[in-house]
Design a protein around this motif. Structure first.
Motif, PDB file in Angstrom:
ATOM      1  N   VAL A  28       0.859  -1.171   0.000  1.00 57.60           N
ATOM      2  CA  VAL A  28       0.000   0.000   0.000  1.00 57.60           C
ATOM      3  C   VAL A  28       0.904   1.232   0.000  1.00 57.60           C
ATOM      4  CG1 VAL A  28      -1.754   1.298   1.252  1.00 57.60           C
ATOM      5  CG2 VAL A  28      -1.833  -1.203   1.241  1.00 57.60           C
ATOM      6  N   ILE A  29       0.858   2.022  -1.072  1.00 57.19           N
ATOM      7  CA  ILE A  29       1.661   3.235  -1.186  1.00 57.19           C
ATOM      8  C   ILE A  29       0.707   4.408  -1.365  1.00 57.19           C
ATOM      9  CG2 ILE A  29       3.380   4.460  -2.569  1.00 57.19           C
ATOM     10  CD1 ILE A  29       4.633   1.793  -3.274  1.00 57.19           C
ATOM     11  N   GLU A  30       0.599   5.231  -0.326  1.00 52.41           N
ATOM     12  CA  GLU A  30      -0.382   6.317  -0.321  1.00 52.41           C
ATOM     13  C   GLU A  30       0.247   7.696  -0.461  1.00 52.41           C
ATOM     14  OE1 GLU A  30      -3.558   6.201  -0.379  1.00 52.41           O
ATOM     15  OE2 GLU A  30      -4.025   4.119   0.087  1.00 52.41           O
ATOM     16  N   HIS A  31       1.581   7.798  -0.368  1.00 49.70           N
ATOM     17  CA  HIS A  31       2.231   9.101  -0.367  1.00 49.70           C
ATOM     18  C   HIS A  31       3.473   9.068  -1.259  1.00 49.70           C
ATOM     19  CE1 HIS A  31      -0.360  10.127   3.027  1.00 49.70           C
ATOM     20  NE2 HIS A  31       0.023   9.001   3.591  1.00 49.70           N
ATOM     21  N   ARG A  32       3.848  10.231  -1.772  1.00 52.01           N
ATOM     22  CA  ARG A  32       5.043  10.351  -2.594  1.00 52.01           C
ATOM     23  C   ARG A  32       6.272   9.874  -1.831  1.00 52.01           C
ATOM     24  NH1 ARG A  32       6.188  13.940  -6.730  1.00 52.01           N
ATOM     25  NH2 ARG A  32       4.419  15.243  -6.126  1.00 52.01           N
ATOM     26  N   GLU A  33       6.368  10.209  -0.535  1.00 55.44           N
ATOM     27  CA  GLU A  33       7.534   9.819   0.254  1.00 55.44           C
ATOM     28  C   GLU A  33       7.681   8.299   0.317  1.00 55.44           C
ATOM     29  OE1 GLU A  33       5.309  12.013   1.075  1.00 55.44           O
ATOM     30  OE2 GLU A  33       6.461  13.899   1.138  1.00 55.44           O
ATOM     31  N   ALA A  34       6.560   7.596   0.402  1.00 59.04           N
ATOM     32  CA  ALA A  34       6.618   6.130   0.436  1.00 59.04           C
ATOM     33  C   ALA A  34       7.091   5.570  -0.898  1.00 59.04           C
ATOM     34  CB  ALA A  34       5.247   5.558   0.796  1.00 59.04           C
ATOM     35  N   LEU A  35       6.655   6.182  -2.000  1.00 54.82           N
ATOM     36  CA  LEU A  35       7.092   5.737  -3.326  1.00 54.82           C
ATOM     37  C   LEU A  35       8.588   5.984  -3.498  1.00 54.82           C
ATOM     38  CD1 LEU A  35       6.396   4.593  -6.106  1.00 54.82           C
ATOM     39  CD2 LEU A  35       5.783   6.915  -6.834  1.00 54.82           C
ATOM     40  N   ILE A  36       9.060   7.143  -3.039  1.00 52.38           N
ATOM     41  CA  ILE A  36      10.485   7.451  -3.115  1.00 52.38           C
ATOM     42  C   ILE A  36      11.286   6.439  -2.304  1.00 52.38           C
ATOM     43  CG2 ILE A  36      12.259   9.130  -2.430  1.00 52.38           C
ATOM     44  CD1 ILE A  36      10.228  11.342  -3.121  1.00 52.38           C
ATOM     45  N   TYR A  37      10.793   6.112  -1.127  1.00 49.99           N
ATOM     46  CA  TYR A  37      11.490   5.138  -0.271  1.00 49.99           C
ATOM     47  C   TYR A  37      11.612   3.788  -0.968  1.00 49.99           C
ATOM     48  CZ  TYR A  37      12.450   1.993   3.621  1.00 49.99           C
ATOM     49  OH  TYR A  37      13.002   1.038   4.436  1.00 49.99           O
ATOM     50  N   LEU A 101      13.013   8.071 -10.076  1.00 52.12           N
ATOM     51  CA  LEU A 101      13.223   8.972  -8.940  1.00 52.12           C
ATOM     52  C   LEU A 101      13.260  10.428  -9.402  1.00 52.12           C
ATOM     53  CD1 LEU A 101      15.859   6.987  -6.841  1.00 52.12           C
ATOM     54  CD2 LEU A 101      13.622   7.744  -6.034  1.00 52.12           C
ATOM     55  N   SER A 102      14.008  10.700 -10.467  1.00 52.33           N
ATOM     56  CA  SER A 102      14.089  12.081 -10.950  1.00 52.33           C
ATOM     57  C   SER A 102      12.748  12.548 -11.502  1.00 52.33           C
ATOM     58  CB  SER A 102      15.182  12.218 -12.010  1.00 52.33           C
ATOM     59  OG  SER A 102      14.870  11.472 -13.168  1.00 52.33           O
ATOM     60  N   ALA A 103      11.962  11.622 -12.071  1.00 49.30           N
ATOM     61  CA  ALA A 103      10.662  11.993 -12.648  1.00 49.30           C
ATOM     62  C   ALA A 103       9.678  12.457 -11.586  1.00 49.30           C
ATOM     63  CB  ALA A 103      10.081  10.814 -13.416  1.00 49.30           C
ATOM     64  N   ILE A 104       9.790  11.927 -10.371  1.00 54.43           N
ATOM     65  CA  ILE A 104       8.852  12.324  -9.310  1.00 54.43           C
ATOM     66  C   ILE A 104       9.478  13.353  -8.364  1.00 54.43           C
ATOM     67  CG2 ILE A 104       7.578  10.164  -9.440  1.00 54.43           C
ATOM     68  CD1 ILE A 104       8.976   9.222  -6.931  1.00 54.43           C
ATOM     69  N   GLY A 105      10.603  13.945  -8.796  1.00 48.12           N
ATOM     70  CA  GLY A 105      11.179  15.060  -8.057  1.00 48.12           C
ATOM     71  C   GLY A 105      12.170  14.696  -6.980  1.00 48.12           C
ATOM     72  N   ALA A 106      12.676  13.463  -6.980  1.00 48.90           N
ATOM     73  CA  ALA A 106      13.650  13.041  -5.972  1.00 48.90           C
ATOM     74  C   ALA A 106      15.048  13.014  -6.590  1.00 48.90           C
ATOM     75  CB  ALA A 106      13.290  11.661  -5.429  1.00 48.90           C
ATOM     76  N   LEU A 197      -1.094   6.682  -7.091  1.00 47.49           N
ATOM     77  CA  LEU A 197      -0.858   8.098  -6.817  1.00 47.49           C
ATOM     78  C   LEU A 197      -1.236   8.961  -8.018  1.00 47.49           C
ATOM     79  CD1 LEU A 197       2.523   8.001  -4.854  1.00 47.49           C
ATOM     80  CD2 LEU A 197       0.217   8.247  -3.936  1.00 47.49           C
ATOM     81  N   ALA A 198      -0.981   8.461  -9.232  1.00 46.25           N
ATOM     82  CA  ALA A 198      -1.364   9.214 -10.432  1.00 46.25           C
ATOM     83  C   ALA A 198      -2.879   9.343 -10.532  1.00 46.25           C
ATOM     84  CB  ALA A 198      -0.790   8.542 -11.672  1.00 46.25           C
ATOM     85  N   ASP A 199      -3.597   8.267 -10.190  1.00 46.45           N
ATOM     86  CA  ASP A 199      -5.063   8.317 -10.217  1.00 46.45           C
ATOM     87  C   ASP A 199      -5.607   9.214  -9.107  1.00 46.45           C
ATOM     88  OD1 ASP A 199      -5.120   6.607 -12.357  1.00 46.45           O
ATOM     89  OD2 ASP A 199      -5.470   4.794 -11.151  1.00 46.45           O
ATOM     90  N   GLU A 203      -1.296  13.054 -12.729  1.00 42.52           N
ATOM     91  CA  GLU A 203       0.081  12.910 -13.177  1.00 42.52           C
ATOM     92  C   GLU A 203       0.863  14.212 -13.056  1.00 42.52           C
ATOM     93  OE1 GLU A 203       0.401  11.229 -17.032  1.00 42.52           O
ATOM     94  OE2 GLU A 203      -0.615   9.341 -16.494  1.00 42.52           O
ATOM     95  N   ARG A 204       0.196  15.366 -13.208  1.00 38.84           N
ATOM     96  CA  ARG A 204       0.892  16.650 -13.109  1.00 38.84           C
ATOM     97  C   ARG A 204       1.396  16.882 -11.686  1.00 38.84           C
ATOM     98  NH1 ARG A 204       0.384  20.391 -17.116  1.00 38.84           N
ATOM     99  NH2 ARG A 204       0.539  22.080 -15.599  1.00 38.84           N
ATOM    100  N   TRP A 205       0.718  16.315 -10.693  1.00 42.44           N
ATOM    101  CA  TRP A 205       1.189  16.423  -9.298  1.00 42.44           C
ATOM    102  C   TRP A 205       2.324  15.442  -9.036  1.00 42.44           C
ATOM    103  CZ3 TRP A 205       1.385  12.640  -5.544  1.00 42.44           C
ATOM    104  CH2 TRP A 205       1.663  13.069  -4.238  1.00 42.44           C
TER     105      TRP A 205
END
Length: 221
Positions: A28-37, A101-106, A197-199, A203-205
């Protein structure tokens, strides 16, 4: 055509090592930080697996001067070439993770734990170690790279790590980490989390990194 002829060599080997298992549920990935991790976890894993392949390749003898016959030396050269090719694929996987990672701002993540790996760094069933080329190394590579749903055993001495998995009791309310069972399970969870997360936010966020930070086919053969 016999049943064995209908299956490839890899399927035959896997059949001798184990059988089928139920695929794991994605994280379950609900946040950008979790996806980055999780992407950083994938980067470290690809980096470590790449080192395992390179170590196995460099452990092989180089020539007839080391006691090989001509035919043996040619066979070893073929083995080394295949292993180097797989290691290069792991490098490509590592690059693709950095792209995400670079695509989502990390920032790119290139650090990794040194060998020998700390026992608690990865899930109990995932253990990275440097093994010279041989039966044990091949079995360990098959175990790490197995598709989801394939229940095969790790090399001797590695399987004990699976018994270290903490027990989750029915009444537990304390948060616990979400452990991946296979490399495929980790990536399927990342894929599901990215789509979720995109849904959820658009995607712009989610994708905020500059296009110039992406490595394209111009750089990869």
């Amino acid at each position: 055509m016999s049943e064995s002829q209908k299956r490839g060599r890899l399927a035959e080997v896997i059949a001798t090592r184990g059988g089928l298992a139920s695929p794991e549920a994605p994280f379950v990935i609900e946040h950008r930080e979790a996806l980055i991790y999780m992407l950083c976890e994938a980067a470290e894993l690809e980096h470590g697996i790449m080192c395992q392949y390179l170590y196995a390749a460099f452990s092989l003898k180089q020539s007839e001067d080391e006691g090989l016959t001509k035919d043996e030396a040619e066979a070893v050269q073929r083995w080394r070439k295949h292993i180097f090719h797989i290691a290069a694929q792991e490098m490509l996987h590592l690059s693709l993770v950095q792209n995400l990672l670079s695509a989502i701002g990390a920032a790119p993540h290139m650090s990794r734990p040194n060998f020998p790996q700390p026992a608690s760094h990865y899930p109990a069933g995932v253990h990275l170690t440097l093994l010279p080329f041989g039966d044990q190394a091949l079995r360990h590579f098959m175990f790490l790279e197995r598709p989801e749903g394939m229940d095969i055993k790790d090399a001797d001495g590695m399987a004990a790590f699976r018994r270290a998995t903490p027990v989750m009791l029915q009444g537990d309310i304390v948060p616990r980490g979400q452990d991946f069972a296979t490399v495929g399970h980790l990536y399927r969870s990342i894929e599901a989390g990215t789509a979720h997360l995109a849904d959820k936010f658009g995607e712009r966020w989610l994708f905020v990194g500059p296009p110039r930070a992406q490595a394209t086919q111009q750089y990869f053969g």
